[in-house]
Design a protein around this motif. Structure first.
Motif, PDB file in Angstrom:
ATOM      1  N   ARG A  10      91.602  37.502  39.786  1.00  0.00           N
ATOM      2  CA  ARG A  10      91.548  38.639  38.852  1.00  0.00           C
ATOM      3  C   ARG A  10      92.926  39.278  38.671  1.00  0.00           C
ATOM      4  N   GLU A  11      93.672  39.366  39.761  1.00  0.00           N
ATOM      5  CA  GLU A  11      95.030  39.925  39.680  1.00  0.00           C
ATOM      6  C   GLU A  11      95.934  39.083  38.784  1.00  0.00           C
ATOM      7  N   ARG A  12      95.574  37.836  38.552  1.00  0.00           N
ATOM      8  CA  ARG A  12      96.355  36.927  37.720  1.00  0.00           C
ATOM      9  C   ARG A  12      95.757  36.744  36.333  1.00  0.00           C
ATOM     10  N   GLY A  13      94.812  37.622  35.975  1.00  0.00           N
ATOM     11  CA  GLY A  13      94.292  37.652  34.618  1.00  0.00           C
ATOM     12  C   GLY A  13      93.036  36.850  34.343  1.00  0.00           C
ATOM     13  N   PHE A  14      92.434  36.279  35.359  1.00  0.00           N
ATOM     14  CA  PHE A  14      91.216  35.508  35.149  1.00  0.00           C
ATOM     15  C   PHE A  14      89.988  36.392  35.311  1.00  0.00           C
ATOM     16  N   GLU A  15      88.982  36.147  34.494  1.00  0.00           N
ATOM     17  CA  GLU A  15      87.680  36.734  34.745  1.00  0.00           C
ATOM     18  C   GLU A  15      86.999  35.836  35.770  1.00  0.00           C
ATOM     19  N   VAL A  16      86.351  36.430  36.748  1.00  0.00           N
ATOM     20  CA  VAL A  16      85.737  35.663  37.829  1.00  0.00           C
ATOM     21  C   VAL A  16      84.276  36.053  37.963  1.00  0.00           C
ATOM     22  N   ILE A  17      83.440  35.034  38.038  1.00  0.00           N
ATOM     23  CA  ILE A  17      82.026  35.227  38.355  1.00  0.00           C
ATOM     24  C   ILE A  17      81.757  34.408  39.611  1.00  0.00           C
ATOM     25  N   THR A  18      81.047  34.997  40.544  1.00  0.00           N
ATOM     26  CA  THR A  18      80.672  34.249  41.744  1.00  0.00           C
ATOM     27  C   THR A  18      79.177  33.936  41.685  1.00  0.00           C
ATOM     28  N   CYS A  19      78.865  32.711  41.999  1.00  0.00           N
ATOM     29  CA  CYS A  19      77.484  32.237  41.982  1.00  0.00           C
ATOM     30  C   CYS A  19      76.954  32.218  43.410  1.00  0.00           C
ATOM     31  N   PRO A  20      75.860  32.917  43.676  1.00  0.00           N
ATOM     32  CA  PRO A  20      75.331  32.958  45.041  1.00  0.00           C
ATOM     33  C   PRO A  20      74.682  31.644  45.446  1.00  0.00           C
ATOM     34  N   GLU A  21      74.449  31.512  46.727  1.00  0.00           N
ATOM     35  CA  GLU A  21      73.784  30.340  47.287  1.00  0.00           C
ATOM     36  C   GLU A  21      72.277  30.464  47.079  1.00  0.00           C
ATOM     37  N   ALA A  22      71.668  29.441  46.500  1.00  0.00           N
ATOM     38  CA  ALA A  22      70.239  29.472  46.197  1.00  0.00           C
ATOM     39  C   ALA A  22      69.376  29.647  47.445  1.00  0.00           C
ATOM     40  N   PHE A  23      69.709  28.949  48.533  1.00  0.00           N
ATOM     41  CA  PHE A  23      68.871  29.047  49.730  1.00  0.00           C
ATOM     42  C   PHE A  23      68.881  30.464  50.292  1.00  0.00           C
ATOM     43  N   THR A  24      70.006  31.145  50.212  1.00  0.00           N
ATOM     44  CA  THR A  24      70.064  32.531  50.691  1.00  0.00           C
ATOM     45  C   THR A  24      69.164  33.426  49.844  1.00  0.00           C
ATOM     46  N   ILE A  25      69.089  33.153  48.559  1.00  0.00           N
ATOM     47  CA  ILE A  25      68.188  33.919  47.692  1.00  0.00           C
ATOM     48  C   ILE A  25      66.746  33.723  48.156  1.00  0.00           C
ATOM     49  N   LEU A  26      66.379  32.475  48.430  1.00  0.00           N
ATOM     50  CA  LEU A  26      65.020  32.215  48.929  1.00  0.00           C
ATOM     51  C   LEU A  26      64.799  32.905  50.271  1.00  0.00           C
TER      52      LEU A  26
END
Length: 167
Positions: free
Chosen positions: A11-27
């Motif tokens: 982000r500090e270098r100008g990128f938009e960042v999205i993080t995708c969570p781990e599916a098993f942790t959601i379960l």
């Protein structure tokens, strides 16, 4: 910690960042119990569900990220190949066959530009390995090391696989 730091760095270098969570942790954080694995055939059902959920999350987040039309990065906590560490080779091959996946390259190189494998703290930083900071983690240190090796091996073949040990 690694995802948060890498996100900030990008982000500090100008990128938009999205993080995708781990599916098993959601379960695991929504009622799934490890005792479910005691039911015949449940391992296949769980891994199929995890793969579908992970794929859906990744695809959805990537679609949103691209729609912004700005330089961006999708960082995934886990990837589709990780499921191979939690099944026998025969079960994994059966799962892929059921899904119509004829070659793991589609899951490995076809989806991910780079793979950064962070070695478990149970290997080289044992005093930092804990079950307290992740409600879905149940492995002893020796089990964590074995799963870590299987997970890392699942990604072998990706041209941009980087392994970060605890040195």
């Amino acid at each position: 910690t690694a995802l948060a730091r890498l996100s900030s760095y990008l982000r500090e270098r100008g990128f938009e960042v999205i993080t995708c969570p781990e599916a098993f942790t959601i379960l695991g954080s929504n009622g799934f119990e490890m005792s479910y694995f005691g039911t015949e055939g449940m391992g296949m059902v769980v891994q199929d569900t995890v793969m579908k959920l992970q794929e859906s999350l990744e695809d959805g987040f990537e679609k949103i990220r691209r729609a912004r039309g700005k330089p961006g990065v999708l960082l995934c906590d886990r990837g589709l190949m990780d499921g191979a560490a939690y099944m026998s080779t025969e079960e994994w091959d059966e799962l892929l066959e059921r899904k119509g996946i004829l070659n793991v390259c589609a899951l490995r190189e076809g989806r991910y530009n780079a793979v950064y494998h962070l070695v478990t703290a149970a290997q080289g930083a044992e005093k930092f390995y804990s079950l307290e900071n992740n409600e879905t983690r149940t492995e002893s240190p020796s089990e964590a090391r074995a799963l870590d090796a299987k997970t890392r091996n699942a990604w072998i073949g990706h041209p941009k696989l980087c392994v970060f040990d605890n040195s």
